[in-house]
Each structure stands twice: as C-alpha cells, then as structure tokens.
Enzyme design. Structure first.
Site, PDB file in Angstrom:
ATOM      1  N   HIS A   1      66.223 -43.068   4.125  1.00 36.37           N
ATOM      2  CA  HIS A   1      66.109 -42.942   2.668  1.00 36.37           C
ATOM      3  C   HIS A   1      67.066 -43.882   1.949  1.00 36.37           C
ATOM      4  O   HIS A   1      66.755 -44.374   0.866  1.00 36.37           O
ATOM      5  CB  HIS A   1      66.391 -41.491   2.259  1.00 36.37           C
ATOM      6  CG  HIS A   1      66.074 -41.194   0.834  1.00 36.37           C
ATOM      7  ND1 HIS A   1      64.788 -40.970   0.385  1.00 36.37           N
ATOM      8  CD2 HIS A   1      66.873 -41.088  -0.250  1.00 36.37           C
ATOM      9  CE1 HIS A   1      64.815 -40.739  -0.912  1.00 36.37           C
ATOM     10  NE2 HIS A   1      66.058 -40.802  -1.328  1.00 36.37           N
TER      11      HIS A   1
ATOM     12  N   HIS B   1      60.306 -37.841  -4.415  1.00 35.86           N
ATOM     13  CA  HIS B   1      61.039 -36.600  -4.153  1.00 35.86           C
ATOM     14  C   HIS B   1      60.117 -35.675  -3.378  1.00 35.86           C
ATOM     15  O   HIS B   1      59.829 -34.552  -3.791  1.00 35.86           O
ATOM     16  CB  HIS B   1      61.521 -35.957  -5.460  1.00 35.86           C
ATOM     17  CG  HIS B   1      62.995 -35.714  -5.464  1.00 35.86           C
ATOM     18  ND1 HIS B   1      63.574 -34.618  -6.043  1.00 35.86           N
ATOM     19  CD2 HIS B   1      64.026 -36.423  -4.933  1.00 35.86           C
ATOM     20  CE1 HIS B   1      64.893 -34.664  -5.892  1.00 35.86           C
ATOM     21  NE2 HIS B   1      65.188 -35.758  -5.219  1.00 35.86           N
TER      22      HIS B   1
END
EC number: 6.3.5.3
Length: 784
Positions: free
Chosen positions: A50, A96
C-alpha cells in the site's frame, strides 16, 4: 542517547507486521542491529504494498507522466494540471477497500476524508468528489449491508464537509462478494500562489503537528490494506479509522490560510502509516532528516507507546515544516480554528528519522530505507495467457441460441427483444443509480453544471474563488464560463477476460465520456485494484493491464499524474484458498471545457431532432464490436466469456473529435456513448434521461439481431442534432468522418421504436415500461 534495544523477533512476530523473513534480514543489515518493536512496525507499514508499491513499481514506470499541461506528476500528494488563465487543478484517486469491507460506513467515510487531504495539502480547495464502487450480488444480505453502509459513509462525509459528490460509477458482480472496491476521486482548484510540496527543507526548521489528536484508531491500516481478507478480518476493526468531517472542514480552511502566509515550507497529510509515513517521506523527498518527539504529540488516549503513536492512522492530521521563527504565526491560525498545533520536531542534517519518547530514542532509521530505497520484487510473467483466458477467447456467438427479428429462444422460454431490453435495464450494473446519488449533496458550492445521471461525465464550473491568488478573473469576467469535466471508468469484466484490451478500453471510454460532454481529455489518475501479485495469474493480469493503460494514455495524450495501487483484493474461501476480485484498473480522467455554454448531456432535447450514430455502424460485426464480454451475454445468458472489444485508436480519436467539434459549434444537442448494453441500451438511456421517445430506422440484415442491438464496442457515440443544423453537421461529417457515421432516426413520441427499413419491428417500448424496469431496480433488491 542510544536507540531503545530489542532482542531478535520470532518468525510469528515478524509475519504479524507483514514482513517477509528475507525482508527482516535486510532490515537487520541496514540498521546494523535488530530493530525494536516500534521500528519493526515502521518498516512493516512502509514496506507494505500500500505504501511502497514493491510489486507494482516496475510496471508503473511504463506510464507517460509528462505533458504541456502537467505541473505536478507522480510522487506528490496529488497531480496538478494547468487549465490556463491562471487556473490550476489538483486531482487524485485513492482506495479504501479493505476498511470498507469490515466497517462499511467508516471505511468509506474516511476514504473521502483521506482523498480530500491529498488535495488541500497541495494548496487546492476541494471542489468535487467522484467515486467508483464495486460490490457483490445484491441478492446477498451481506452485500446489501456493505453497499448501504458504504453509500451512507460517502454521503455523510462529503455532505458534512461541504464538497459535492458529482459523479461516479457503481457495479455489482459476485466477483466482489466480501471484497468491495471503494475508490474515491477528488478535484481541487489551486488557491495558493505556489504549489505546496512535501519535501522537507531547511536544517533547523521546526516540524509542526496540526489538526486532530492521535489515538489508537487505524492501527496498522497500511499493512491491513496489503493482505487478503478472511473471516478473521473482522478482528481488524481497529485498523479502520474513524473520521470527523466537521473537523476536516476546519482543517481545510486552516491549512489554506496557513499556506497563504508563506510560512509553510512543506506539508504532508497523515494518511496511510500516519506519523511514520509523513516523517519518512518528507525527510526522504527533501534529502534531510526529521527528529520528532512523541511526548509533544497531542494524544486522545492515555498510556500510548511509540509503536501506537507511529502506526496510528487517526484522521484529520497533518505535518508541516515551517520557516524558523514563523511557527507561532501558524500555531495561532490553527488555534483560531480550534485545532491542535504544536512544534513536535526539527529538520536535521543527517538523513534519518529519529523518534524520541520519554527522553530516549524510540526509533532511528535512515529516511530512504523507509521511503525510497524499499524492496522491489520483479515477478516472472507467464509465457502465455492462463488457461481461463484462452478458454474464454474460444467463445463465439455461434454458441448462442438462434434468434430472429422477434426475439431469442432461451432455456426458460422465448424472449422478445422488448423483454430483453427491459431485463437489461433492470440489471443492477445498468439500472438507474438514483438510489445512490440522491443521498449525495451534489450541488453544494453551487458549481455543479451537469447533475449526476445527466451526462456521460460530471461537469463543474471553475469560477474564481473569493480569495484566489490569481487576478485573471477580475480582468476577464468571461472566464466564468470555463469548466472541468471528470469521470471514473472501468469495465472490469473486460479486464478479467483480456487485461491488455480491457485496460485500453477503460482509458478510451473515459476519454469518450469527457468528449460526450464537450471536454478535451487532459490527464489521468488511476486506481489499480487487483488480487495478489504473488500469484502468477494475478501478476499477469496486473502486468498486462498496466501495459494497456500505458499504451492508451500515450495514444490519447493523457499523462498519468499519480494514483493508487491496491493489491491483495482477495477473500479466502471456505477451503482457505484466495478468491480474487476481477482485475479493476479504474481510470479517473479530467478534461477542460472552454465554454460552459457549449456542453451536452445524454438526454434528447427536442421533438424532431435528428439522431446519428458516430463511429462503427449498427450492423458492424468485428473485433471492435462484439457480444463477447458483454452485459447481454452475462445477464441474459449467464455467460462470462469471449474477447472484449478491441480499441481502434485512430477511429476513436476521430469520433471523439467530431463529437467535441459538434458540441462547440452548437450543432449537437445531446451525446451519449454506447457502453454496457450496447446500441439498444444507449438509446433507451437517452430516452429515459429526457422522457422523450425515439424512432430508429436502419437498413441492415444481420446474422444475429442481438449482435445489432446489444453488442458492445468503443468508438460509437449517439448524438442528436436540430434540423436547422442538419446540413452543416452532415457536411462536417462527410469531410471528417468519411463513412464512419449514420443518420438513424429522430426524437419522437413517448416510446423507443427500433425497426429496419423493410418494417421489421425489433423494439417498441414505452418510456413508462422502460422506466418501471430501470428506475427502481436497486431499491427493489434492497427491499427484497
């Protein structure tokens, strides 16, 4: 002082931080010692996919990133482009996904908050939000819970913070069961004289912590986002942040006010990895170091230890580097907005991140080890496409039941083309998304020109801000008519079946949607949502999609200014095997509209207007217009197979240019591209948007009537033109599109009527019938 020492960690402890054994050995070598708990956690989040893109970075280097309008490309909080006349636009997309799977409301809400911070950190005032959402089947109760929670979270944060949600896309497919995709894109208009960057500068300059307090919420969110979801993921609720949109509104105003003082050297949002990410990235980008004292960080909970401070992803927080001697000036601004603001550290010469706690050094790591010089993995690409793709490509329409001008014979019985049209309009991927967007405040700030559902892309006015630094507007009031268009697009079924062609199609459709409202495509931000790159098929999908994106962005001259990579989007099945999502490279694209008086929506405008099809003809059967990978094939035949349409870049550019030119000349009154559901659905959507019918007649004798009505392909746009402009328009088409256009009918009545020139009626559906199928399709499933 020396660093707080630690004994070697066990394999279980190392794995708990998402670190591989060989990566741990690398850490020990770099530090010359074993890391302590805080340092291990810092490496865990910063070396996660990420944050450091360790599996995808080599592939991202293919993307074009420069252009005449590009002011800031990849590497900063957001990309920035030049709109001309003193206007600069910041934009970015982020995901998200995992947080939204376990806590839909807060996961989606904080996704909105995070992307807004990326925008105003650059010195831009947020002016619009879009979202790209993927869920499982609405027949599943869990999917309905996730879907309603995500939409509620987006609307809550966006509505409260006062930024309009102006567009987006929503898809439903079993491939996303348990692993939804929540991608949020934001646009902002630069409000500062200089673009605010994130690289720390000036030895001895103070480092300020501003915004909200730090708690234990969001612990290790970056690592959580870089692992497969499982039944145990519900135990990771602490990794889901909790947002406060009203506090963020104050933070926007305080930051923009602070930036305009000239006292801020650099700024960084505390998003994924919190204090760890902000300190290390600011230090590495500036070629300096940062020393930070955790005892000075405002905390909302007692007894927090360095590991918790450094990995917390509490929302609405920023880190500034200020000019020495001007820190109090900034503190006063934030105090006036009732926000935290303290000097918590200093820029130092040595390129390290040094963390102090209770008079000791809690962590000391080279900044580049956390940010720039991170692990990179080069995976071997499959020598040939995987078996699932090869089998899918063998499919042809010959395998479908026979059909005629009346309809098609299915196992469940005969289906007329009217009934087929209504079934497609009722399918959630095609059906009205009114239930979603009516929850969003899409008109706050009073700059939204095309409302959701009104056109193929969102259109927002970029009028002068009350305290904008540019004086161009004062000198030329006509600049009030300038606008930007934005869209998010991806047909993930296309990408799954053929990642290279599917990715090209995503860029082409994004550009086509902008062209349909009259905008020139300028630049791209992308969100690459994929499964595990450690799986050979997963890496093949990622690599091929990146190749397609790079080629298409080059062809359309739309450089990539940044984006987000979200991998490991997989759910462990009952056997413990990972079930990946469809590969979904979402393309967010922005374009410029020079005159808001010359734009087009998708609905017909007036009775008697002439309807044209630009691009590939109605009866085209080729690799560019096919039933393969289509919504018709999936919905009516339950088949996911075939090759998706191939993009003809030359024709695509010509068709899009003709559409834009027609809009700007005032000839074209409406424009809508043929996407999911093909020609028939595009016509129906234009009818539904305007509540006006259309009579379509053509001369064709196709081998398959469903190919004619529902085949999908790029480079096809349906436009309507007033009869008084017909001669000029057709003269233009003959000159610029040669034979790649057809006059197909006119706006008339209260039905969609499609027939051949020899009076074979294929479809005769009233607006009321189509509305009944399309309008409340999602509500019906939510109430079931």
């Amino acid at each position: 002082m020396s660093v707080i020492a630690s004994a070697p960690f066990s394999a279980k402890e190392i794995a708990a931080e998402g670190i591989k054994p060989e990566e741990y050995e690398d850490i020990v070598q770099r530090l010359g010692r074993h890391p302590n708990k805080a340092e291990l956690g810092m490496f865990g989040v910063m070396w996660s996919e990420h944050c450091c893109y360790k599996n995808s970075r080599p592939l991202l280097k293919q993307f074009p990133t420069e252009g005449e309008r590009i002011l800031v490309g990849p590497g900063e909080n957001a990309g920035v482009i030049d709109l001309g006349d003193g206007l600069q636009l910041a934009f970015k997309i982020e995901s998200h996904n995992h947080p939204s799977a376990v806590e839909p409301f807060q996961g989606a809400a904080t996704g909105v908050g995070g992307i807004l911070r990326d925008i105003f950190t650059m010195g831009a005032r947020p002016i619009a939000l879009l979202n790209s959402l993927r869920f499982g089947s609405l027949d599943d109760a869990k999917t309905r819970r996730i879907f309603t929670g995500v939409v509620a979270g987006i609307s809550h944060y966006g509505n409260c913070v006062g930024v309009p949600t102006v567009g987006g896309e929503v898809y439903f497919d079993p491939a996303y069961s348990g692993n939804p995709l929540v991608n949020v894109m934001a646009l902002g208009l630069m409000e500062t004289t200089e673009i605010v960057k994130s690289g720390a500068k000036g030895i001895g300059n103070p480092v300020l912590y501003v915004g909200s307090t730090t708690g234990r919420d969001g612990m290790g969110g970056a690592s959580f986002a870089s692992a497969e979801l499982s039944d145990q993921s519900m135990d990771d609720r602490p990794a889901v942040q909790v947002g406060d949109p009203f506090l963020e509104k104050s933070l926007i105003e305080a930051c923009l006010e602070a930036f305009k003082t000239g006292a801020v050297v650099a700024a960084q949002d505390m998003g994924a990895a919190g204090l760890t990410c902000s300190t290390s990235e600011m230090a590495a980008k500036g070629g300096v170091g940062i020393e930070l004292d955790l005892d000075l960080i405002p905390a909302r909970e007692t007894g927090m230890v360095p590991y918790e401070y450094l990995l917390s992803e509490s929302q609405e927080r920023m880190l500034f580097v200020a000019h020495k001697g001007r820190e109090q000036e900034l503190i006063d601004i934030f105090k006036r907005w009732e926000l935290q603001a303290v000097v918590a550290g200093t820029v130092i010469e040595e390129s390290i991140v040094r963390i102090l706690f209770k008079g000791e050094i809690a962590a000391e790591i080279p900044a580049t080890a956390l940010s720039d010089n991170t692990p990179i993995y080069h995976h071997e690409l499959l020598a040939e496409p995987p078996e699932y793709a090869r089998q899918a490509w063998e499919w042809s329409s010959d395998r479908l039941p026979t059909c005629n001008e009346k309809g098609i014979e299915l196992e469940s019985g005969f289906l007329t083309w009217n009934q087929a049209l209504l079934k497609l309009l009722d399918a959630p991927p095609i059906a009205s998304k009114r239930w979603v967007y009516r929850q969003y405040d899409h008109q706050v700030q009073n700059n939204t020109v095309l409302l959701p559902g009104g056109g193929d892309a969102a259109v927002v006015r970029v009028r002068p801000l009350a305290n904008a630094s540019s004086s161009a507007f004062v000198a030329d009031p006509s600049l009030l008519n300038k606008g930007v268009a934005a869209t998010v697009d991806c047909n993930a079924r296309y990408v799954y079946l053929h990642p290279y062609e599917g990715a090209k199609a995503a860029v082409a459709e994004a550009a086509r949607n902008l062209s349909c409202v009259g905008a020139d495509p300028i630049a791209v931000t992308d969100n690459l949502n994929f499964g595990s790159p450690e799986n050979p098929i997963g890496y093949w999908q990622l690599a091929e999609a990146c190749r397609g994106l790079a080629e298409a962005c080059t062809e359309f001259a739309t450089p990539v200014t940044g984006g987000n990579v979200s991998l490991y989007n997989e759910t462990l099945d009952s056997d413990g095997k990972p079930a990946p999502i469809y590969p979904t490279p979402v393309v967010g694209m922005v374009g410029l509209i020079p005159d808001l008086n010359r734009i087009a929506g998708q609905g017909w405008q007036a009775e008697g207007d002439v309807i044209y099809l630009l691009g590939l003809g109605i009866d085209t059967v080729s690799e560019s217009v096919t039933l393969g990978a289509s919504e018709y094939l999936a919905t009516l035949h339950g088949t996911i197979a075939g090759k998706p349409p191939q993009i003809d870049f030359s024709l695509e550019r010509n068709v899009q240019t003709a559409c834009r030119d027609g809009i700007r000349q005032g000839w074209i009154k409406s424009a809508h591209d043929c996407a999911e559901g093909g020609f028939g659905i595009a016509l129906a959507e234009s009818c539904l948007s305007s509540q006006q019918g259309a009579e379509i007649t053509f001369d064709a004798h196709p081998a398959r009537w469903d190919q004619l009505l529902f085949a999908e392909g790029g480079a096809r746009i349906i436009v309507s033109v007033g009869r008084e402009q017909q001669a000029d328009w057709e003269a233009y088409l003959q000159k610029h599109l040669n034979e790649d256009w057809q006059k197909i009918g006119q706006v008339a009545g209260r039905s969609l009527r499609i027939s051949t020139s020899n009076h074979l009626w294929l479809i005769d559906a009233t607006i009321a019938e189509m509305q009944a199928a399309w309008q409340n399709a999602i509500e019906r499933r939510l109430e079931s």
